[in-house]
Design a protein around this motif. Sequence first.
Motif, PDB file in Angstrom:
ATOM      1  N   ARG A 428       0.872  -1.197   0.000  1.00 24.00           N
ATOM      2  CA  ARG A 428       0.000   0.000   0.000  1.00 24.00           C
ATOM      3  C   ARG A 428       0.895   1.229   0.000  1.00 24.00           C
ATOM      4  O   ARG A 428       1.955   1.230   0.620  1.00 24.00           O
ATOM      5  N   ARG A 430       0.725   5.722   0.114  1.00 31.64           N
ATOM      6  CA  ARG A 430       0.024   7.010   0.140  1.00 31.64           C
ATOM      7  C   ARG A 430       1.079   8.102   0.005  1.00 31.64           C
ATOM      8  O   ARG A 430       2.154   8.003   0.582  1.00 31.64           O
ATOM      9  N   GLU A 473      -0.808   1.371  -6.625  1.00 30.41           N
ATOM     10  CA  GLU A 473      -1.130   2.497  -5.736  1.00 30.41           C
ATOM     11  C   GLU A 473      -0.084   3.593  -5.864  1.00 30.41           C
ATOM     12  O   GLU A 473      -0.399   4.783  -5.897  1.00 30.41           O
ATOM     13  N   ALA A 476      -0.711   5.605  -9.031  1.00 31.63           N
ATOM     14  CA  ALA A 476      -1.944   6.393  -8.881  1.00 31.63           C
ATOM     15  C   ALA A 476      -1.716   7.553  -7.911  1.00 31.63           C
ATOM     16  O   ALA A 476      -2.104   8.691  -8.171  1.00 31.63           O
ATOM     17  N   GLU A 477      -1.051   7.267  -6.790  1.00 25.94           N
ATOM     18  CA  GLU A 477      -0.786   8.318  -5.798  1.00 25.94           C
ATOM     19  C   GLU A 477       0.120   9.395  -6.386  1.00 25.94           C
ATOM     20  O   GLU A 477      -0.070  10.588  -6.152  1.00 25.94           O
ATOM     21  N   SER A 570      -6.792  -1.474  -4.591  1.00 29.66           N
ATOM     22  CA  SER A 570      -7.720  -0.438  -4.149  1.00 29.66           C
ATOM     23  C   SER A 570      -8.516   0.015  -5.366  1.00 29.66           C
ATOM     24  O   SER A 570      -7.952   0.522  -6.336  1.00 29.66           O
ATOM     25  N   HIS A 573      -7.730   3.510  -6.592  1.00 34.40           N
ATOM     26  CA  HIS A 573      -6.458   3.663  -7.306  1.00 34.40           C
ATOM     27  C   HIS A 573      -6.508   3.027  -8.682  1.00 34.40           C
ATOM     28  O   HIS A 573      -5.927   3.539  -9.645  1.00 34.40           O
TER      29      HIS A 573
END
Lengths: 674, 674
Positions: A428, A430, A473, A476-477, A570, A573
């Motif tokens: 994961r 962020r 992720e 995408a982040e 996710s 994402h």
Amino acid sequence: MADDPLVIFTPSGKRGRVPAGTPVLEAARKLGVDLDSVCGGRGICSKCQVAPGKGAFPKHGVTVAEDALTGINAVEERYDRIRGLKPGRRLGCQARIQSDVVIDVPPESQLHRQVIRKSASERVMVMDPAVRPFYVEVVEPDLDDPTGDFQRLSMALEEQWQIKGLRADLEVLARIQKVLRKGEWKVTAVVWDDGRQPPQLIDLIPGLLDGPLYGLAIDLGSTTIAGHLVALDDGRVLASSGLMNPQIRFGEDLMSRVSYAMMNPGGAEEMTAAVRDGLGHLATALAEEAGVEPARITEAVVVCNPVMHHLMLGIDPVELGQAPFAPATSDALVLKARELGLKIAPPARAYVLPIIAGHVGADAAAVVLSEQPQKSETPVLIVDVGTNAEIVLGDRTRVLACSSPTGPAFEGAQISSGQRAAPGAIERVRIDPLTKEPRFRIIGVEAWSDEPGFNEAAKATGITGICGSGIIEAVAEMRMAGLVDPSGLIGSAEQVGTARSVPQGRTHSYVLHDGTAEGGPLITVTQGDIRAIQLAKSALYAGARLLMDEFGIETLDRVVLAGAFGAHISPLHALVLGMIPDCAPERVTSAGNAAGTGARIALCSRAARVEIEDEVRRVTRIETAIAPRFQEHFVAANAIPHATDAYPGLVGQVSLPEVSYNTAGDDRPRRRRR
Amino acid sequence: MADDPLVIFTPSGKRGRVPAGTPVLEAARKLGVDLDSVCGGRGICSKCQVAPGKGAFPKHGVTVAEDALTGINAVEERYDRIRGLKPGRRLGCQARIQSDVVIDVPPESQLHRQVIRKSASERVMVMDPAVRPFYVEVVEPDLDDPTGDFQRLSMALEEQWQIKGLRADLEVLARIQKVLRKGEWKVTAVVWDDGRQPPQLIDLIPGLLDGPLYGLAIDLGSTTIAGHLVALDDGRVLASSGLMNPQIRFGEDLMSRVSYAMMNPGGAEEMTAAVRDGLGHLATALAEEAGVEPARITEAVVVCNPVMHHLMLGIDPVELGQAPFAPATSDALVLKARELGLKIAPPARAYVLPIIAGHVGADAAAVVLSEQPQKSETPVLIVDVGTNAEIVLGDRTRVLACSSPTGPAFEGAQISSGQRAAPGAIERVRIDPLTKEPRFRIIGVEAWSDEPGFNEAAKATGITGICGSGIIEAVAEMRMAGLVDPSGLIGSAEQVGTARSVPQGRTHSYVLHDGTAEGGPLITVTQGDIRAIQLAKSALYAGARLLMDEFGIETLDRVVLAGAFGAHISPLHALVLGMIPDCAPERVTSAGNAAGTGARIALCSRAARVEIEDEVRRVTRIETAIAPRFQEHFVAANAIPHATDAYPGLVGQVSLPEVSYNTAGDDRPRRRRR
């Protein structure tokens, strides 16, 4: 007769009158109640335990007398003393019905017990495996009966279990004489019977088999071979394991393996040997992990794409590389598991699901079996993400399927810091839109990297790389944080305002984690990584769009993300990345490894095999390789999330900065070779 | 319809009306006439040739017009030009019926042609093999039909030949794509179909198969493995060959092999490997001798005694060594020929005949199949002489069978100058009662040893030893010439009055041939040889008597001598020796290798397999090993011809000198270990 005792079984509610003195097991069989028994009513297997009711049952209109059943007899008493019988429980084969009675069959006493599967399309699965143990007492030979031991064993199975026309391979025939004598003519026969081919004797065990039989459900992917070891009595998974497909050394994607077979004489044979070797290792690893004797693993089910299907079977896949992509064989197959290298019970059978077409395989069939689009009221898109993605779109009117060559990027391969989903892998990510600082989680550690206790916990495995869900992720982040522009370019430190953007040749990389101080790796997302992900997601999107065109729909109501890591993607994402066409994020669900689940379902249920073989004939497959619009869709999908698709479903949920880091000397992505 | 043309087929006499314009082949099928076709009526295989009649057929009440059939068309014209059509012959698939006609189907055009077997019970055998070639045209794949090549091949076989549910092993599946394309979707499918199990695709050949398919009929004996290579279209034998059973090094008779398996861990596996290796060599030798591609050998049939049966299958024979002598399996088996080491078409099947009981094997079953005692009006005794003799006695009321451990003496083994029946071996012997001088014949030379031209002819092979039939005649002749007394003792030179009796330790030997001058061997019959023959013949006699006791008869009306050398045994000498109970010599016939013949019959006829499987269930087997009277019969039978049996049938035909060479220190024969 009217004055015979009335017996009512719960939960089935089946009821009927039987002569006084009838054993409960016999009554259950007469009334078609699902009550298990391995020993055939001899009071030794204890599978037929029931819980008789007492007192008044106004619902059923009966009152159960104290002596509705005969009292505990010697057999039950002895069984209770030695192995213990739960309070209120009776052995159905010993307790006899004397007057009206209500009898509950607890789940563990049901042979065809129901197993509820949590999945996108929640469904009930009924245990109905092809392999089952049967306890029999065999007539001893004597001079007046010169028939063979096997013939007398078959006779016993026919008389005591109605199993007709038993067959046995030589390796079992060679063992039966010793086993029959060791068990003093009381043995458990392990019989494979799919209800369509002659029943096969898989194993013979002296006395009563103790413990369940097991099976293997295998999802043979281009990059990963995943397997589950499943108990065949209740379908529970005892071990799951995966390994890299050893064929990778011959080519990372399917078509490069097909060309390897074309270019190199004996190349197909090499690859066949390699994958069978891999299957052998997987089977052994699963047995060890679960602490199960390989001899107790009595069936395997395999799903795979057509190229892997052919290579596993020892068939040159060359025809799958050119139109009309004709497979050598498309129907479901029953083979000896050993033929495929699976080191389990020597006579064990392997069931290979049917393939839908040259490019749409048994894995797609397994996804259909698992997710049941043909029963959906509204069109559902199911994508099983792997090196080759299976994409299915359908509802109860029709089901379309295609496959798309996404490449191994989604599985962490071909990614600079990529790795398989294993402890230590970043899963994961962020990134703070303001500070551009990342936080992440690694597999095996609960805490996020910025939370207390993470560093200590992470010491066990270290922070080793990025797995498939992690890279999705991360990209995408990076897009949401404005580190990457819609074209997929990573901005320079100046452009994005963080020292984490470091130059690499003419492009830039984003530093996710620098472990070099502790002797760990420097984990970055490079421009190359972004390109690989763009190619993969464009192929996925293009395939999905192609099915939507054919189906005649513009928007999606429901999406199921499946794949080796499907459970960890996710949805948000995935949408930001543009892996799939736009859809409300809350309508995007995950189904884990749907292909593997389909394999498990087929392993546990003979009916499911018939069901999917029929369904496959109804699926319309779309051939992406020759569809002109695939190219258009692919190119348009290269942008993040998309060049033209507005993704209204995302609007309001996330902000996608309007940035552009396009300068001279930008490198355009190349269409990957299929 | 009544005014449709009437067609009458000969020789079957089948008749019926068919619509004008019906091809002859189609009419034949409609009326159930046996007319062959491999290409399915495409005018390329020429198997359906017929001979239409012309003019008046009062017998059938029709007159055949000149134009009863359509004229020669282009297909026939072309076939005639290229491959030639016999005068008066037409291709049944091309010629169409226009008016009443009489059509003869020549033998070579009959698929199930009849083959007359010369044998004790002369019988007609109908060709009905399990493996047949089928020419088919397969639908090509296209993008709209994604089914597999194998599925389209199966469909073609079902539509064009009504073959349902075809299966294929992996090794064939792996080849079909190349073959289909090489044959441009016109191929010959070689299909195994015994009418009881799912049909199996054995081979696929581009275009039309030219030439027949072949099969192997194998008689696996304790000492010799004999095999025939048979054409499956008309049952002719193209090659026959034999080799010593490589297991001999583990023990000459069966029971010593069983004890080898008991004494030595892995011993059974060793012996299995040895015999499979031998079978492999035999198959290769037969294919070479006949100049046939092993890939064209598409089925094998094996007969053998129970111990060889188990060892061949990889089953430890230990249970066959102790009462109740339970076999692991007794029913007929269908296996892959390669499992047994037979190097023929990889997917070829092997049919193993059922065994009757622990000591009475598939070879006895094959003898029954060949000699059909169950159809005899009067009781017939059939002895199949080998290391282990199969003995069958029966008539239409009942059939009894037993086996008797004669040992390998009758096959020339354990004989001082013994050898297998091969060129150079002495096979016939005569001894002048007055001069005591021998004359003999050797295999490969017509003349007797005292006839002109013998010496020249014999140079080619030399005079190498004595084969089974030779030793039988030698001992019988020695008895008739007074060289041997009833107890089996050879007299000294003084006692018998010839220098050919030479001392050997405490006993004597008779010099049959002294080749030492030319560097050849000294061929003698020793006292030990006589003892070995006495033991062998006593066991044979005792077994036969045991069956007679059970059957309740004192004398024999008819005897059939069978065995590897059965065809060469002289009935008179067999009687003088006392191999069999008394019977009029002219009522003793030879049937050659009846077991091998039975194997050939099963290979050529599926019906025969069903027949023998049923018959075996009706046969009563007598267990010599535990029958108390066997010992009595055995001991009494030790004398030559017999201690108590007067042999009235022999009286008047031969004179048996009343001599006795019994002195002190005589050695009594020992009962051989079973």
